[in-house]
Write an enzyme that holds these catalytic residues in place. Structure first.
Site, PDB file in Angstrom:
ATOM      1  N   LYS A 198       0.839  -1.196   0.000  1.00  0.00           N
ATOM      2  CA  LYS A 198       0.000   0.000   0.000  1.00  0.00           C
ATOM      3  C   LYS A 198       0.877   1.250   0.000  1.00  0.00           C
ATOM      4  O   LYS A 198       1.839   1.325   0.775  1.00  0.00           O
ATOM      5  CB  LYS A 198      -0.901   0.010   1.238  1.00  0.00           C
ATOM      6  N   LYS A 225     -13.300  -7.536  -7.663  1.00  0.00           N
ATOM      7  CA  LYS A 225     -13.535  -8.159  -6.364  1.00  0.00           C
ATOM      8  C   LYS A 225     -14.907  -8.825  -6.467  1.00  0.00           C
ATOM      9  O   LYS A 225     -15.933  -8.158  -6.297  1.00  0.00           O
ATOM     10  CB  LYS A 225     -13.527  -7.085  -5.274  1.00  0.00           C
TER      11      LYS A 225
HETATM   12 MG    MG Z   1      -6.877  -1.772  -4.393  1.00  0.00          MG
END
Ligand code: MG
Length: 313
Positions: A144, A249
């Site tokens: 991240k 997702k």
């Molecule tokens: Mg992402």
């Protein structure tokens, strides 16, 4: 599926506290909550599905999913499942996958670690976390960005990429947190780093035009994630010209049946990814990925898997 079929409905809410809270540019995430759905046919056959909402990505909230399930009562028909509105994408996934499971239509692939990207912790912890994951067989990693100040993160990234073996691939995920100038800085600098597979969602979903421009201007590929969280958004971005990488997702994308249709109609460079669901949702999501993901790209399921409530499957 037989539209006249009617199933007994049983719901099992769950709450799972992460061993290590997830740190992203959006802040910390500590607890995963959702609903397991069990459908039982008159024949006695049963199937499980999972409703794992992620409202920060545009899905319904858990309360909205619970409200929808409560008004169904103790039974649900196949026709009702087909008619679940697009405003409830996590419910569409949960009910459709439970029905598919009941019909034995969900394979149980067990992908090797080498085809699963491992999520590294944000910040300096990544420098020590990659090696055990490499030993377990992972070859793709995700880190991240936008969590620390740029200079600190860039220094860590240089260190991380220097330490990784040449065969390793590294995904950077900004979670829609960057300003345009910061996104350009990341893209300029990462062009030097051959380990970087792509930069994921540097700008918010409202900035599709800028994302399209950036994708043409720099050699580091861009991937959309928040921009394409639901099938409706994915279709919109495709229609507006996006042909780059998309992160799907399945647990929040919506109807698996319609997702399958869309992916088969359009040649997508798709990475399939987790929303920190339990093993129930993960199994259905990985089965879809086995059909629809770009096989050249690792699956984004290298995350902590939530425990399933006792007795649920
Ligand atoms: Mg992402």
């Amino acid at each position: 599926m037989d539209d006249s079929a009617c199933y007994q409905l049983h719901l099992a809410p769950y709450q799972h506290r992460f061993r290590t809270p997830l740190r992203t540019a959006r802040g910390g995430w500590y607890t995963r909550q959702g609903l397991l759905v069990k459908l039982t046919a008159r024949s006695g056959a049963s199937g499980w599905g999972e409703i794992a909402p992620l409202p920060a990505f545009g899905s319904e909230t858990l309360a909205q999913a619970q409200h929808f399930c409560a008004q169904l009562g103790r039974t649900v028909s196949a026709a009702q499942i087909v008619a679940i509105p697009d405003t409830l994408p996590a419910c569409q996934f949960g009910f459709e996958s439970a029905e598919a499971d009941l019909h034995g239509a969900i394979a149980s692939p067990d992908p090797p670690q080498s085809s699963i990207a491992k999520l590294l912790p944000a910040g300096a912890a990544a420098l020590t976390a990659w090696e055990p994951a490499w030993q377990q067989g992972h070859r793709s990693f995700k880190w991240k960005v936008g969590v620390l100040p740029w200079v600190d993160e860039w220094a860590l990234l240089r260190e991380l990429t220097a330490a990784l073996p040449p065969a390793a691939r590294l995904r950077l995920d900004a979670n829609a947190s960057l300003e345009l100038t910061a996104a350009e800085q990341w893209l300029q600098k990462t062009a030097e780093l051959t380990a970087v597979e792509f930069l994921e969602q540097p700008l918010p979903p409202t900035e599709l035009a800028a994302l399209l421009t950036l994708s043409q201007r720099y050699p580091t590929p861009l991937a959309l994630d928040e921009s394409v969280a639901t099938l409706t958004q994915l279709a919109d971005c495709y229609q507006r010209g996006w042909r780059g990488i998309v992160v799907i997702k399945p647990a929040i994308a919506g109807s698996p049946r319609r997702l399958r249709q869309f992916c088969r109609q359009h040649s997508l460079d798709a990475v399939f990814s987790s929303v920190f669901e339990t093993k129930v949702g993960r199994r259905a999501a990985i089965a879809l990925a086995a059909e629809l993901a770009n096989p050249q790209r690792a699956l984004g399921f290298g995350v902590e898997t939530c425990d399933v409530p006792p007795g649920s499957c």
